[in-house]
Design a protein around this motif. Structure first.
Motif, PDB file in Angstrom:
ATOM      1  N   VAL A  28      10.608  11.937 -13.140  1.00  0.00           N
ATOM      2  CA  VAL A  28       9.355  11.146 -13.236  1.00  0.00           C
ATOM      3  C   VAL A  28       9.436   9.671 -13.069  1.00  0.00           C
ATOM      4  N   ARG A  29       8.685   9.083 -12.315  1.00  0.00           N
ATOM      5  CA  ARG A  29       8.801   7.663 -12.437  1.00  0.00           C
ATOM      6  C   ARG A  29       7.187   6.895 -12.063  1.00  0.00           C
ATOM      7  N   ASP A  49       1.737   3.623  -9.298  1.00  0.00           N
ATOM      8  CA  ASP A  49       1.861   4.849  -8.516  1.00  0.00           C
ATOM      9  C   ASP A  49       2.810   5.728  -9.553  1.00  0.00           C
ATOM     10  N   LEU A  50       2.536   6.893  -9.979  1.00  0.00           N
ATOM     11  CA  LEU A  50       3.416   7.793 -10.665  1.00  0.00           C
ATOM     12  C   LEU A  50       3.778   9.039  -9.882  1.00  0.00           C
ATOM     13  N   ILE A  51       4.895   9.237  -9.535  1.00  0.00           N
ATOM     14  CA  ILE A  51       5.441  10.612  -9.102  1.00  0.00           C
ATOM     15  C   ILE A  51       6.297  11.400  -9.917  1.00  0.00           C
ATOM     16  N   TRP A  84      -1.944   5.215 -12.201  1.00  0.00           N
ATOM     17  CA  TRP A  84      -2.246   4.695 -13.816  1.00  0.00           C
ATOM     18  C   TRP A  84      -2.286   3.209 -13.921  1.00  0.00           C
ATOM     19  N   GLN A  85      -3.129   2.973 -14.625  1.00  0.00           N
ATOM     20  CA  GLN A  85      -3.616   1.389 -15.094  1.00  0.00           C
ATOM     21  C   GLN A  85      -3.102   1.202 -16.316  1.00  0.00           C
ATOM     22  N   ALA A  86      -2.392  -0.073 -16.417  1.00  0.00           N
ATOM     23  CA  ALA A  86      -1.795  -0.373 -17.810  1.00  0.00           C
ATOM     24  C   ALA A  86      -3.109  -0.984 -18.744  1.00  0.00           C
ATOM     25  N   MET A  90       0.705  -1.113   0.185  1.00  0.00           N
ATOM     26  CA  MET A  90      -0.013  -0.147   0.019  1.00  0.00           C
ATOM     27  C   MET A  90       0.836   1.238   0.134  1.00  0.00           C
ATOM     28  N   SER A  91       0.434   1.935  -0.874  1.00  0.00           N
ATOM     29  CA  SER A  91       1.173   3.488  -0.951  1.00  0.00           C
ATOM     30  C   SER A  91       1.102   4.119   0.508  1.00  0.00           C
TER      31      SER A  91
END
Length: 181
Positions: A104-105, A131-133, A39-41, A1-2
């Motif tokens: 960006v990751r 998760d995108l940060i 984001w979802q693939a 969990m983030s």
């Protein structure tokens, strides 16, 4: 969990708050100019997928972000406990540094801990799958992949050479918790 743990620089052992709900994490980071998203693939990413397959699973979102923010290159980094240079790679990012361009990751698999030093606070962001940060250029931070790393991440860059880290010379990173395995 983030999760997001927010520390005052004077109390690295005790966070002021810990957030686990996506909306709370994103809103708190947005107040500091940090973009956090999920984001979802569009297609399933199988273990052992090629770089092209990983990027292809998120291509529409990547293209949109590259157009919106002017990113010019994208790649995939993959690291696990069997990587021969895992200790050196981990050590390279454990000290506080900055980049002249955005960082960006997008975490496709696994996890990593970004710790952001902003004013008198440290924002420790545990990023996990989807998760995108996005850290704006100049954001002081460090990154920990853990002693036994496992991550697959898409990286976007403002310049075709990728990024170059500029150490801040501050030893603050050694005072704060690292990624627990």
């Amino acid at each position: 969990m983030s999760s997001l743990s927010v520390y005052h620089v004077s109390s690295p052992d005790l966070p002021n708050k810990v957030l686990t709900h996506f909306e709370d994490i994103a809103a708190t980071l947005a107040e500091q100019g940090i973009h956090f998203d999920r984001w979802q693939a569009t297609t399933r990413v199988e273990p052992g997928a090629s770089e092209q397959e990983v990027i292809g699973a998120y291509q529409e979102q990547i293209d949109r972000l590259m157009t919106e923010r002017g990113y010019v290159s994208v790649d995939v980094v993959s690291l696990d406990g069997n990587h021969p240079d895992k200790d050196e790679l981990r050590a390279r990012f454990l000290d506080e540094h900055r980049h002249a361009q955005d960082e960006v990751r997008l975490f496709v698999a696994g996890r990593g801990l970004f710790s952001l030093h902003i004013d008198d606070y440290v924002y420790a962001v545990l990023c996990e799958r989807n998760d995108l940060i996005s850290l704006p250029a100049g954001t002081a931070h460090w990154f920990d992949s853990g002693e036994n790393p496992y991550l697959v991440a898409i990286r976007l860059f403002n310049n075709p050479q990728g990024w170059v880290a500029s150490p801040t010379g501050d030893d603050i990173a050694s005072q704060f918790p690292r990624l627990d395995d």
